[in-house]
Design a protein around this motif. Sequence first.
Motif, PDB file in Angstrom:
ATOM      1  N   SER A   2       0.833  -1.193   0.000  1.00  0.00           N
ATOM      2  CA  SER A   2       0.000   0.000   0.000  1.00  0.00           C
ATOM      3  C   SER A   2       0.870   1.247   0.000  1.00  0.00           C
ATOM      4  O   SER A   2       2.099   1.187   0.101  1.00  0.00           O
ATOM      5  CB  SER A   2      -0.879  -0.007   1.253  1.00  0.00           C
ATOM      6  N   MET A   3       0.208   2.424  -0.068  1.00  0.00           N
ATOM      7  CA  MET A   3       0.966   3.673   0.022  1.00  0.00           C
ATOM      8  C   MET A   3       1.676   3.768   1.366  1.00  0.00           C
ATOM      9  O   MET A   3       2.828   4.256   1.440  1.00  0.00           O
ATOM     10  CB  MET A   3       0.060   4.881  -0.193  1.00  0.00           C
ATOM     11  N   ASP A   6       4.698   1.815   0.989  1.00  0.00           N
ATOM     12  CA  ASP A   6       5.698   2.570   0.220  1.00  0.00           C
ATOM     13  C   ASP A   6       6.425   3.566   1.119  1.00  0.00           C
ATOM     14  O   ASP A   6       7.652   3.706   1.062  1.00  0.00           O
ATOM     15  CB  ASP A   6       5.030   3.327  -0.926  1.00  0.00           C
ATOM     16  N   ARG A 121       0.735   6.008  -7.811  1.00  0.00           N
ATOM     17  CA  ARG A 121      -0.233   4.937  -8.073  1.00  0.00           C
ATOM     18  C   ARG A 121      -1.337   5.354  -9.039  1.00  0.00           C
ATOM     19  O   ARG A 121      -1.960   4.500  -9.658  1.00  0.00           O
ATOM     20  CB  ARG A 121      -0.843   4.468  -6.742  1.00  0.00           C
ATOM     21  N   ASP A 122      -1.587   6.626  -9.137  1.00  0.00           N
ATOM     22  CA  ASP A 122      -2.623   7.136 -10.044  1.00  0.00           C
ATOM     23  C   ASP A 122      -1.979   8.192 -10.934  1.00  0.00           C
ATOM     24  O   ASP A 122      -2.031   9.382 -10.637  1.00  0.00           O
ATOM     25  CB  ASP A 122      -3.782   7.724  -9.230  1.00  0.00           C
ATOM     26  N   TYR A 170       5.988   0.371  -4.894  1.00  0.00           N
ATOM     27  CA  TYR A 170       5.163   0.338  -6.100  1.00  0.00           C
ATOM     28  C   TYR A 170       5.907   1.035  -7.238  1.00  0.00           C
ATOM     29  O   TYR A 170       6.578   2.049  -7.038  1.00  0.00           O
ATOM     30  CB  TYR A 170       3.835   1.055  -5.847  1.00  0.00           C
ATOM     31  N   GLY A 172       4.941   1.989 -11.399  1.00  0.00           N
ATOM     32  CA  GLY A 172       4.074   1.895 -12.561  1.00  0.00           C
ATOM     33  C   GLY A 172       4.872   1.558 -13.810  1.00  0.00           C
ATOM     34  O   GLY A 172       6.036   1.962 -13.947  1.00  0.00           O
TER      35      GLY A 172
END
Length: 212
Positions: A2-3, A6, A121-122, A170, A172
């Motif tokens: 999760s954040m 992270d 994440r976004d 994470y 991307g």
Amino acid sequence: MSMAGDTHFWDRISRKYAMSAIADQAGYERTLDRTRALLGPSDRVLELGCGTGTTALRLAGAVRDYLATDLSAGMIAIANEKHAAGLVPTLAFRIATVEALAPDAGRFSVVLGFNYLHLVRDLPGTLRRIHALLEPRGLFISKTPCLGHMNPLIRSALLPAMRAIGKAPYAGVFRAADLSQRIRAAGFDILAAESHATKGNDNRPYIVARKR
């Protein structure tokens, strides 16, 4: 991960990260020179994902205000230690994410994101928030690893396995063309896309974009 995971990861490795050498020092210096040439003495600059503050300390003296942010308290603590050793009056460090900066909408003339966008994440949402933080015609400058060009086995197997056991944050996966498309879709015109690498196979485009 999760954040929160992270954040814990970056806090945990912050001291080790601070001692690690820059892999391509000449390429990094080229990025600094190119960025410095785009900054002016009246600029209000925001850096996202500033880590331990190395870039901020090199650039902040040339602008009016420079706010450097990171989600990791460990990274910001080291940045403040460096800052205390060589104070730059225009520079401030803050623990913050791009989401937490919403009240500063329209405040900045330049937003910097170095080794940053692949960690969010976004990505579309982050780019929209960066757009909102900029004043009209403001610049967004980034240099981001595009992991879509990585060896498929590492990308699809090794990295997820490392994330699952807390050994990597994470990340991307996108290619350089995908990143440019998403930046345009967020309301920017791309003014330049360059490679600053001086050795190795480095898929980290340096992109200068202007808010429409």
